[in-house]
Design a protein around this motif. Structure first.
Motif, PDB file in Angstrom:
ATOM      1  N   UNK A   1       0.839  -1.185   0.000  1.00  0.00           N
ATOM      2  CA  UNK A   1       0.000   0.000   0.000  1.00  0.00           C
ATOM      3  C   UNK A   1       0.882   1.245   0.000  1.00  0.00           C
ATOM      4  N   UNK A   2       2.038   1.135   0.596  1.00  0.00           N
ATOM      5  CA  UNK A   2       3.013   2.215   0.682  1.00  0.00           C
ATOM      6  C   UNK A   2       4.275   1.658   1.299  1.00  0.00           C
ATOM      7  N   UNK A   3       5.310   2.456   1.356  1.00  0.00           N
ATOM      8  CA  UNK A   3       6.595   1.977   1.873  1.00  0.00           C
ATOM      9  C   UNK A   3       6.472   1.374   3.272  1.00  0.00           C
ATOM     10  N   UNK A   4       5.639   1.948   4.115  1.00  0.00           N
ATOM     11  CA  UNK A   4       5.487   1.445   5.482  1.00  0.00           C
ATOM     12  C   UNK A   4       4.940   0.019   5.504  1.00  0.00           C
ATOM     13  N   UNK A   5       4.198  -0.368   4.471  1.00  0.00           N
ATOM     14  CA  UNK A   5       3.609  -1.707   4.445  1.00  0.00           C
ATOM     15  C   UNK A   5       4.481  -2.723   3.709  1.00  0.00           C
ATOM     16  N   UNK A   6       5.623  -2.310   3.218  1.00  0.00           N
ATOM     17  CA  UNK A   6       6.499  -3.197   2.459  1.00  0.00           C
ATOM     18  C   UNK A   6       6.937  -4.382   3.322  1.00  0.00           C
TER      19      UNK A   6
ATOM     20  N   UNK B   1      14.642 -11.313   4.679  1.00  0.00           N
ATOM     21  CA  UNK B   1      13.305 -10.841   5.043  1.00  0.00           C
ATOM     22  C   UNK B   1      13.333  -9.318   5.107  1.00  0.00           C
ATOM     23  N   UNK B   2      12.348  -8.683   4.483  1.00  0.00           N
ATOM     24  CA  UNK B   2      12.265  -7.223   4.486  1.00  0.00           C
ATOM     25  C   UNK B   2      10.910  -6.792   5.022  1.00  0.00           C
ATOM     26  N   UNK B   3      10.947  -5.905   5.999  1.00  0.00           N
ATOM     27  CA  UNK B   3       9.716  -5.335   6.553  1.00  0.00           C
ATOM     28  C   UNK B   3      10.052  -3.926   7.055  1.00  0.00           C
ATOM     29  N   UNK B   4       9.566  -2.928   6.369  1.00  0.00           N
ATOM     30  CA  UNK B   4       9.896  -1.553   6.748  1.00  0.00           C
ATOM     31  C   UNK B   4       9.262  -1.139   8.076  1.00  0.00           C
TER      32      UNK B   4
ATOM     33  N   UNK C   1       9.491  -2.616  10.753  1.00  0.00           N
ATOM     34  CA  UNK C   1      10.479  -2.897  11.811  1.00  0.00           C
ATOM     35  C   UNK C   1      11.247  -1.639  12.214  1.00  0.00           C
ATOM     36  N   UNK C   2      11.410  -0.723  11.290  1.00  0.00           N
ATOM     37  CA  UNK C   2      12.150   0.514  11.584  1.00  0.00           C
ATOM     38  C   UNK C   2      11.494   1.305  12.711  1.00  0.00           C
ATOM     39  N   UNK C   3      10.192   1.163  12.856  1.00  0.00           N
ATOM     40  CA  UNK C   3       9.457   1.841  13.925  1.00  0.00           C
ATOM     41  C   UNK C   3       9.979   1.474  15.302  1.00  0.00           C
ATOM     42  N   UNK C   4      10.424   0.216  15.423  1.00  0.00           N
ATOM     43  CA  UNK C   4      10.930  -0.286  16.706  1.00  0.00           C
ATOM     44  C   UNK C   4      12.453  -0.282  16.780  1.00  0.00           C
ATOM     45  N   UNK C   5      13.111   0.389  15.825  1.00  0.00           N
ATOM     46  CA  UNK C   5      14.560   0.520  15.869  1.00  0.00           C
ATOM     47  C   UNK C   5      15.335  -0.626  15.242  1.00  0.00           C
ATOM     48  N   UNK C   6      14.668  -1.458  14.432  1.00  0.00           N
ATOM     49  CA  UNK C   6      15.352  -2.574  13.774  1.00  0.00           C
ATOM     50  C   UNK C   6      15.529  -2.287  12.288  1.00  0.00           C
ATOM     51  N   UNK C   7      16.545  -2.890  11.696  1.00  0.00           N
ATOM     52  CA  UNK C   7      16.780  -2.754  10.260  1.00  0.00           C
ATOM     53  C   UNK C   7      15.605  -3.343   9.491  1.00  0.00           C
ATOM     54  N   UNK C   8      15.268  -2.730   8.377  1.00  0.00           N
ATOM     55  CA  UNK C   8      14.168  -3.226   7.554  1.00  0.00           C
ATOM     56  C   UNK C   8      14.520  -4.562   6.905  1.00  0.00           C
ATOM     57  N   UNK C   9      15.794  -4.787   6.642  1.00  0.00           N
ATOM     58  CA  UNK C   9      16.237  -6.038   6.006  1.00  0.00           C
ATOM     59  C   UNK C   9      16.915  -6.899   7.070  1.00  0.00           C
ATOM     60  N   UNK C  10      16.416  -8.131   7.197  1.00  0.00           N
ATOM     61  CA  UNK C  10      16.915  -9.083   8.182  1.00  0.00           C
ATOM     62  C   UNK C  10      17.377 -10.346   7.456  1.00  0.00           C
TER      63      UNK C  10
END
Length: 181
Positions: free
Chosen positions: A89-94, A151-154, A156-165
């Motif tokens: 839906x947008x970058x936040x939902x990636x 694994x990519x989930x943007x 995660x950045x909200x909680x201080x984690x890298x988007x790519x794991x």
């Protein structure tokens, strides 16, 4: 101008998720989607094929016609990559994953096939093809047990984690051991 998701702004965090949380997120993605793109390589070059899949733990599986281009490619080189993603839906939902591993082709008589058929919802495919639900499945099953997953989930950045794991399968024969991401 107000930002909808200010946590998407730079700098991007670099922290890794604890293994258990990463496992949980990957398993959630695999079990909540049913379409993937299977990438194989053959004499004509790369082949990316949309495929409906089912999952069992970290394994993904699908049926395939024995003479299909994807099975010809797998017979020549079983190394594959699978892309799975949630609707964007947008970058936040990636949110998505790339699975890397070797595909195993399990014909109907293969002894290890029953383990996967228990999780494969073959009744759906039988109904779509007009087959009787009383007739046992006889399709060729392809199983991919990934050796590694990106694994990519943007979010995660909200909680201080890298988007790519990064996930790696623990070494065989050593239950309970984890491989660092």
């Amino acid at each position: 101008m107000p930002l909808t998701n200010p946590w998407l702004s730079e700098p991007a965090p670099a922290h890794r998720l604890p293994r258990q949380r990463l496992d949980e997120r990957i398993l959630n993605l695999l079990s909540s989607q049913n379409m993937c793109v299977l990438a194989t390589a053959g004499p004509e070059g790369p082949l990316a094929t949309p495929v409906r899949y089912y999952s069992l733990d970290f394994a993904v599986m699908f049926t395939a016609a024995p003479r299909s281009p994807k099975l010809r490619n797998i017979a020549a080189d079983p190394r594959v990559s699978v892309g799975i993603f949630a609707p964007l839906v947008g970058r936040a939902s990636s949110r998505g994953a790339q699975l890397f591993g070797e595909a195993r082709v399990l014909p109907p008589e293969h002894p290890g096939r029953d383990h996967y058929w228990d999780a494969f919802r073959w009744e759906n495919e039988h109904a779509e093809r007009g087959r009787s639900l009383a007739e046992p499945p006889s399709d060729t099953l392809v199983v991919i047990e990934p050796s590694r997953i990106v694994y990519t989930e943007h979010w995660l950045r909200r909680d201080g984690f890298a988007a790519r794991q990064f996930w790696k399968r623990p070494p065989l024969g050593k239950p309970g051991e984890e491989t660092a991401n």
